[in-house]
Design a protein around this motif. Structure first.
Motif, PDB file in Angstrom:
ATOM      1  N   GLU A 182       0.845  -1.188   0.000  1.00 47.82           N
ATOM      2  CA  GLU A 182       0.000   0.000   0.000  1.00 47.82           C
ATOM      3  C   GLU A 182       0.886   1.245   0.000  1.00 47.82           C
ATOM      4  O   GLU A 182       1.975   1.219   0.551  1.00 47.82           O
ATOM      5  CB  GLU A 182      -0.916   0.012   1.234  1.00 47.82           C
ATOM      6  CG  GLU A 182      -1.956  -1.089   1.269  1.00 47.82           C
ATOM      7  CD  GLU A 182      -3.032  -0.968   0.193  1.00 47.82           C
ATOM      8  OE1 GLU A 182      -2.915  -0.077  -0.687  1.00 47.82           O
ATOM      9  OE2 GLU A 182      -3.970  -1.760   0.216  1.00 47.82           O
ATOM     10  N   PRO A 183       0.439   2.313  -0.685  1.00 49.91           N
ATOM     11  CA  PRO A 183      -0.905   2.525  -1.229  1.00 49.91           C
ATOM     12  C   PRO A 183      -1.091   2.070  -2.675  1.00 49.91           C
ATOM     13  O   PRO A 183      -2.146   2.289  -3.260  1.00 49.91           O
ATOM     14  CB  PRO A 183      -1.057   4.046  -1.143  1.00 49.91           C
ATOM     15  CG  PRO A 183       0.327   4.554  -1.411  1.00 49.91           C
ATOM     16  CD  PRO A 183       1.250   3.564  -0.734  1.00 49.91           C
ATOM     17  N   LEU A 219      -1.583   3.740   3.641  1.00 52.13           N
ATOM     18  CA  LEU A 219      -2.865   4.433   3.505  1.00 52.13           C
ATOM     19  C   LEU A 219      -3.215   5.238   4.751  1.00 52.13           C
ATOM     20  O   LEU A 219      -4.353   5.684   4.902  1.00 52.13           O
ATOM     21  CB  LEU A 219      -3.983   3.418   3.233  1.00 52.13           C
ATOM     22  CG  LEU A 219      -3.951   2.729   1.869  1.00 52.13           C
ATOM     23  CD1 LEU A 219      -4.989   1.626   1.814  1.00 52.13           C
ATOM     24  CD2 LEU A 219      -4.184   3.733   0.745  1.00 52.13           C
TER      25      LEU A 219
END
Length: 710
Positions: free
Chosen positions: A95-96, A481
């Motif tokens: 992530e992201p 995130l």
């Protein structure tokens, strides 16, 4: 006979241990914003790889001097390092990038079966102008064949780019097949009538951006390999459609499309002179209008020092950067952020620096990164635009626009669509946060950060290659995130009339909201007008100077988010008495007149009840207010007492400053300061019914904070 029979007991032990390890891993990473996600099923075992190459070039300029430079490949918006970074993080489930990829892949233009609008008919091979034309092969009549082809080419070229990106990440040849089909179809064009159509410039940029990925990579499928014929045909296409645009005279956001086309063509064909022309056209465009319609960084994100209609100089304190096309409409003004971001990103990918004044490509010691050109002018213009749409009133100065004549001005911002936030910030955000490592909570960056983080993952609208997936650097892995903001909706909204001229609005806090914008109307079905000059930080709003005996309707909007349904309240006056109660934030007791009608009697506190002793009418008194008890008719009075801990009294109506109070908002509460004494109304920490109200000097205690209750 049972030589190969398995022993199930040890197998179960191993399985149990494995499950325990997986469970522990899940437990240790659950909630972690940087944990790896499930790998997309679209990923194949084949891993595409571009090969970076550079061309050292030169040309003779108009002064007879030799100009040298280098063009890098792949190098339209993304270099090899960018492509590999994106691909590898998606394949690892990091992530992201994982979330960004899923959003990117969900777009219909990224699917394995995208709609392709190309038609194998005469007008796609022999591109016509914007006038009626009958296809000599089919007999079909087109009222505007240029727009018919241009609009389809615009969309298909973006599809080609997105398909190329999907192929580079997944290795699925289906995507490369689609991208090559689009490029080869349009590259079959033979000629183009001279006319104007900026969409064909956009096509040139996006097809060349896709081609840079495909040209400098290999594939196991022979028919999908990039060939010399592909290079020659695409070059021919870009050459013939260049008669439909130039890099200097188009209007504002359209100018950026034409520069994109020029820049993509220059990089793909190793034309250094054309590339230099495009760089300068993106930054200053000295060959274009000086101000007016010029869509360069300098002139679109314009430094305003004079009223351009009257020529009057501004006070130096009012000098400001202004996003000029806001005078036209919201959509096109965002287009400038998108177009200039695309150009800046492409220039940056080439490693180009520019002269700090002229904006021309430069290798001099004072040359600057294009993001920092004119003191981060693109960021400043983007911030100006975002602040306005997030709810801040911004200074606008009449500016020359010249959209259709040499005497046109934008005198005001076109407010239609205010509050709309288009998602075009991936280039600017990722550069300032991860490349420059700026504190994105600072005043210079926080509006950009808020707009981007509340819209992650960014998937831009058509025309621009602006996606969170493409430009997120490796440094973002430590953030994952965790910077994503999901804005909730307004809940608990109430409107309470406090008298003939005042209404209080109250609502529940929305976590991470920048603030709240307040809208008012006198008609539930009419136009709601924003009445706050900036997002309200508190969850309480006091609307004053209203008309007695009138109904008002309100909506509250999360800055950059959704707007509530309307609530209403009716002010007091001849038709009735509007009043409120004050609940102490520390003790929970309410201010109470205690039924006392003698001047000088103390005001008290009592737990919640229906008695009018707890209700107070707010009356405007100049720039102050007075509070009249509904039951007794007496007014809350400071009694001239200036000692901390003094009791608050009540007195019949007078002009004394002791009865005048200023109201200040503090979160979802108010503080009441006596005009005469300067002390604040204070619950004194007393929790017994009937205890006296006090006065105290300003402090942070909850005893001085009061909730407005109907």
């Amino acid at each position: 006979m049972y030589l190969f029979k398995k022993n199930s007991f040890p197998h179960r032990i191993v399985s149990g241990i494995l499950c325990l390890v997986l469970a522990m891993t899940t437990f240790l990473t659950i909630g972690s914003q940087t944990a790896k996600a499930a790998i997309s099923p679209l990923i194949t075992s084949y891993k595409p790889q571009v090969v970076s190459t550079s061309a050292n070039l030169s040309y003779i300029n108009s002064s007879g001097n030799t100009v040298m430079g280098t063009i890098h490949h792949p190098g339209i918006a993304m270099r090899q390092a960018d492509l590999d970074n994106m691909r590898d993080h998606v394949r690892a489930g990091d992530e992201p990038w994982n979330t960004a990829f899923n959003a990117f892949a969900a777009d219909s233009q990224s699917s394995k079966t995208p709609r392709i609008y190309y038609e194998d008919v005469y007008i796609f091979r022999h591109i016509q102008g914007p006038w009626g034309f009958t296809d000599p092969e089919t007999g079909v009549y087109y009222s505007n064949p240029s727009e018919y082809v241009g609009a389809r080419a615009n969309t298909d070229s973006e599809t080609a780019f997105m398909q190329a990106v999907m192929w580079y990440i997944t290795g699925d040849e289906t995507y490369r097949t689609n991208a090559m089909k689009i490029i080869r179809s349009y590259s079959a064009a033979v000629d183009c009538v001279t006319h104007t159509n900026f969409r064909l410039a956009t096509m040139s940029y996006l097809l060349s951006a896709a081609a840079e990925i495909l040209r400098y990579s290999d594939t196991p499928t022979a028919s999908l390999k990039w060939t010399g014929a592909d290079t020659a045909n695409l070059t021919h296409l870009m050459d013939i459609v260049s008669v439909t645009y130039n890099a200097h005279s188009f209007f504002m956001n359209q100018h950026q499309f034409t520069v994109m086309g020029t820049m993509g063509r220059a990089i793909f064909t190793n034309n250094l002179q054309l590339y230099d022309e495009a760089v300068e056209a993106a930054t200053v465009n000295a060959a274009g209008d000086q101000g007016g319609r010029n869509g360069s960084i300098k002139h679109q994100m314009r430094w305003m020092t004079t009223n351009e209609r009257t020529g009057a100089a501004l006070d130096p304190a009012d000098y400001h950067v202004q996003a000029i096309e806001m005078g036209r409409d919201v959509g096109h003004s965002y287009g400038n952020v998108a177009g200039l971001s695309t150009l800046v990103r492409t220039i940056y990918a080439q490693g180009t620096k520019v002269d700090p004044g002229t904006g021309a490509r430069s290798a001099a010691s004072n040359a600057v990164n294009v993001f920092n050109f004119l003191e981060d002018r693109l960021l400043a213009g983007t911030t100006y635009l975002l602040k306005y749409h997030l709810g801040y009133d911004v200074l606008w100065t009449p500016a020359r626009a010249n959209q259709s004549s040499t005497i046109q001005y934008y005198d005001t911002i076109n407010a239609d669509g205010r509050g709309r936030i288009d998602a075009f910030y991936s280039v600017l955000y990722n550069y300032y946060k991860y490349i420059e490592n700026q504190d994105m909570t600072g005043e210079k960056y926080k509006y950009l950060a808020y707009a981007y983080e509340t819209r992650m993952p960014e998937v831009a609208f058509k025309d621009y290659p602006l996606f969170m997936l493409l430009y997120t650097p490796d440094a973002a892995k430590t953030v994952g995130l965790s910077n994503k903001i999901t804005l909730g909706s307004i809940t608990g909204l109430t409107a309470t009339a406090a008298g003939a001229n005042t209404i209080y609005l109250s609502w529940s806090d929305v976590p991470n909201a920048l603030g709240y914008n307040i809208y008012r109307s006198t008609d539930p079905n009419g136009t709601f007008t924003k009445i706050s000059s900036a997002p309200n930080a508190a969850t309480l709003y006091r609307d004053t100077n209203l008309t007695p005996d009138s109904s008002y309707y309100y909506q509250v909007e999360v800055a950059g988010g959704s707007k509530s349904a309307a609530v209403s309240a009716t002010t007091g006056g001849t038709l009735g008495t509007a009043s409120v109660r004050f609940k102490n934030a520390a003790t929970g007791l309410y201010t109470d007149g205690m039924g006392r009608t003698v001047n000088g009697s103390a005001a008290g506190q009592w737990s919640s009840g229906t008695s009018n002793n707890q209700r107070w009418i707010e009356e405007i008194s100049g720039s102050y207010v007075r509070f009249k008890n509904v039951a007794t008719g007496l007014y809350l009075d400071g009694m001239g007492l200036t000692t901390n801990g003094s009791n608050v009294g009540q007195w019949s109506s007078s002009t004394s400053n002791n009865q005048q109070w200023s109201v200040s908002i503090d979160g979802n509460n108010v503080r009441l300061q006596n005009r005469a004494t300067g002390l604040y109304l204070d619950g004194m920490g007393r929790t017994t019914n009937g205890s006296d109200l006090g006065l105290w000097g300003g402090g942070s205690s909850a005893n001085q904070r009061w909730q407005i209750v109907n």
